[in-house]
Design an enzyme around this catalytic site. Structure first.
Site, PDB file in Angstrom:
ATOM      1  N   SER A   1      26.850  27.919  52.333  1.00 21.03           N
ATOM      2  CA  SER A   1      27.607  27.316  50.801  1.00 21.03           C
ATOM      3  C   SER A   1      29.012  27.904  50.984  1.00 21.03           C
ATOM      4  CB  SER A   1      26.954  28.060  49.602  1.00 21.03           C
ATOM      5  OG  SER A   1      26.782  29.803  50.174  1.00 21.03           O
ATOM      6  N   LYS A   2      29.270  27.192  50.109  1.00 22.40           N
ATOM      7  CA  LYS A   2      31.462  27.874  49.746  1.00 22.40           C
ATOM      8  C   LYS A   2      31.169  29.149  50.185  1.00 22.40           C
ATOM      9  CE  LYS A   2      34.972  25.494  48.205  1.00 22.40           C
ATOM     10  NZ  LYS A   2      34.846  23.851  47.162  1.00 22.40           N
ATOM     11  N   ARG A   3      30.942  29.936  49.573  1.00 20.69           N
ATOM     12  CA  ARG A   3      30.741  31.148  49.774  1.00 20.69           C
ATOM     13  C   ARG A   3      30.584  31.829  51.401  1.00 20.69           C
ATOM     14  NH1 ARG A   3      26.709  35.782  48.451  1.00 20.69           N
ATOM     15  NH2 ARG A   3      25.142  33.798  48.251  1.00 20.69           N
TER      16      ARG A   3
ATOM     17  N   GLY B   1      31.518  30.177  53.373  1.00 19.70           N
ATOM     18  CA  GLY B   1      32.371  29.454  54.806  1.00 19.70           C
ATOM     19  C   GLY B   1      32.695  28.010  55.075  1.00 19.70           C
TER      20      GLY B   1
END
Ligand code: GLU
Length: 471
Positions: free
Chosen positions: A244-246, A248
């Protein structure tokens, strides 16, 4: 691999519908390394056939990311869209040879057939026109071209990463290769381009493994050599779930902005799914020498920011000081509000070994380097402000006088002067050092205090001490 094998040609084939995410960057890196290892070519093909979703910004971001990571490609980047005529030519050749057929089914008929197949518990094959000749009426209608998939047997692909993977041909649908508007589908374009570009090894994410079986049939129909396939497991988050974005899932430029060096990123991406014994720090030369597909892992790699930070710290410490200074020059100037003077730049260069000791990302380095710029009076952190009390201000004033009297300015005389002062005042050394540090650094992270004073120079040091006394 033997030297008598044909020249290795790999390619990176991103669709420019978004940024160059790290999964793509890793795919590019592996293709690049494999080609360089074998003295072959690494090609770049922009798969821009989806006109609605492809953008110039995304192409720019991909090219920028590749250049930042120093993944140079051979020849010019190829635009897939520009090759549409050639794709069509191949579809027509397949039609001619009986490996493909015209399909006149309407969207409505196809969706009915899809539902029927589902209800009957069989695979949808889209083969309504496989064994049917059009009547005069149908012949006037638009048609797409579908591949005539074999119905019997099975295909085993000896994937260089996944091992042997077998799929029954009966599971494959008669996919469209040319749409009724004359445009090629992705499945056709990829194969035609890989063939025409002489690609010998297709190294890509394992989300494409299923496509390989469908693509295989196009190669076979055309009598073309099938490349070696190598499907790399995807990258997962530290929790084992989809990235996920969180965790990376950012564009490569996001990592550049966060302050990672390209060589750290490369080393990290290399190890994310490939290994060479216990080696963690691997130079590009070693990577080129060692890279083979045998050592690509079969299970998804987990993204881990701590590891990336540690590698970055390593490469920051290794980096040439002038290079670091120029990388963060504009950020630093932003921080201190003026263009760096020569004195400031030379102080920072002298302090670089100490500055880089712990820095994990460039912004930290920028922040601590700004300590060596002339920004008096310094802003104090809350902690530093607490150090400046009725009790400590006279200490600061006294030390300033002692330091001003020095005719020589180097670490040992500075240290001796501070120690002499502490002794004369019957103060513990810490009681003197602490307020000096607060006054001179404003509470910013700094290394050895005496070294900091030495690099700052006599007048800047005394100025900073006296600023506090006068305040
Ligand atoms: N364009 C495809 C993608 O970005 C890659 C196709 C391939 O590597 O064969 O996912």
């Amino acid at each position: 691999m033997h030297s008598d094998m044909p020249k290795v040609v790999t390619r990176f084939a991103p669709s420019p519908t978004g940024f160059l995410h790290i999964g793509g960057a890793r795919t590019a890196l592996y293709n690049w390394l494999f080609a360089r290892h074998h003295g072959g070519d690494f090609l770049l093909r922009i798969e821009d056939t989806d006109k609605k979703r492809s953008t110039n910004e995304a192409i720019e971001a991909i090219l920028h990311g590749m250049k930042w990571l120093r993944l140079d490609w051979d020849g010019d980047a190829v635009s897939q869209a520009a090759r549409a005529d050639r794709h069509k030519e191949v579809a027509l050749a397949m039609l001619e040879s009986g490996n493909a057929y015209r399909c006149y089914a309407t969207a409505e008929e196809l969706s009915k057939e899809r539902e029927k197949a589902r209800a009957e518990g069989r695979n949808f094959r889209g083969d309504l026109w496989r064994d049917r000749e059009p009547d005069e009426e149908a012949e006037k209608q638009p048609y797409s071209i579908r591949i005539k998939m074999p119905r019997d047997g099975e295909v085993t692909i000896a994937d260089a990463v996944q091992g042997d993977v077998t799929v029954k041909n009966a599971e494959l649908d008669d996919m469209i290769i040319l749409r009724s508007d004359g445009t090629p589908t992705y499945m056709l374009a990829v194969v035609v381009d890989d063939h025409d570009m002489g690609v010998t090894h297709v190294i890509r994410g394992d989300d494409h493994l299923n496509n390989a079986f469908r693509q295989y049939q196009i190669y076979t129909a055309m009598g073309w050599t099938i490349p070696v396939f190598a499907h790399i497991p995807l990258i997962h988050g530290p929790d084992g779930k989809k990235l996920s974005k969180r965790h990376g899932a950012l564009g490569v430029e996001g990592y550049e902005e966060m302050g990672f060096l390209p060589e750290a990123m490369r080393n990290y991406l290399l190890r994310l799914g490939w290994s060479h014994g216990d080696d963690e720090i691997i130079t590009t030369e070693q990577a080129i020498e060692w890279f083979t597909l045998d050592n690509v892992g079969r299970s998804p790699a987990r993204f881990d920011f701590d590891k990336l930070d540690n590698l970055n710290n390593h490469y920051i410490r290794e980096a040439d000081a002038n290079r670091l200074l120029s990388i963060f020059q504009s950020a630093l100037e932003n921080n201190v509000g003026h263009a760096l003077t020569e004195t400031e730049a030379s102080r920072i260069l002298r302090a670089m070994p100490a500055l880089t000791e712990r820095a994990k990302r460039l912004p930290e380095l920028v922040e601590s380097a700004s300590l060596f710029c002339n920004t008096r009076p310094l802003d104090l952190t809350e902690n530093a402000a607490k150090q400046l009390t009725e009790e400590t201000l006279p200490v600061i004033a006294g030390v300033a006088n002692e330091l001003e009297a020095l005719t020589d300015w180097n670490g040992s005389v500075i240290k001796a002067a501070i120690m002499a002062f502490a002794e004369a005042e019957a103060l513990k050394l810490g009681k003197v050092m602490q307020p000096i540090r607060a006054a001179v650094t404003g509470g910013k992270q700094s290394g050895d205090l005496v070294e900091t004073l030495e690099i700052l120079g006599q007048s800047e040091t005394i100025g900073r001490l006296r600023d506090r006394v006068a305040a």
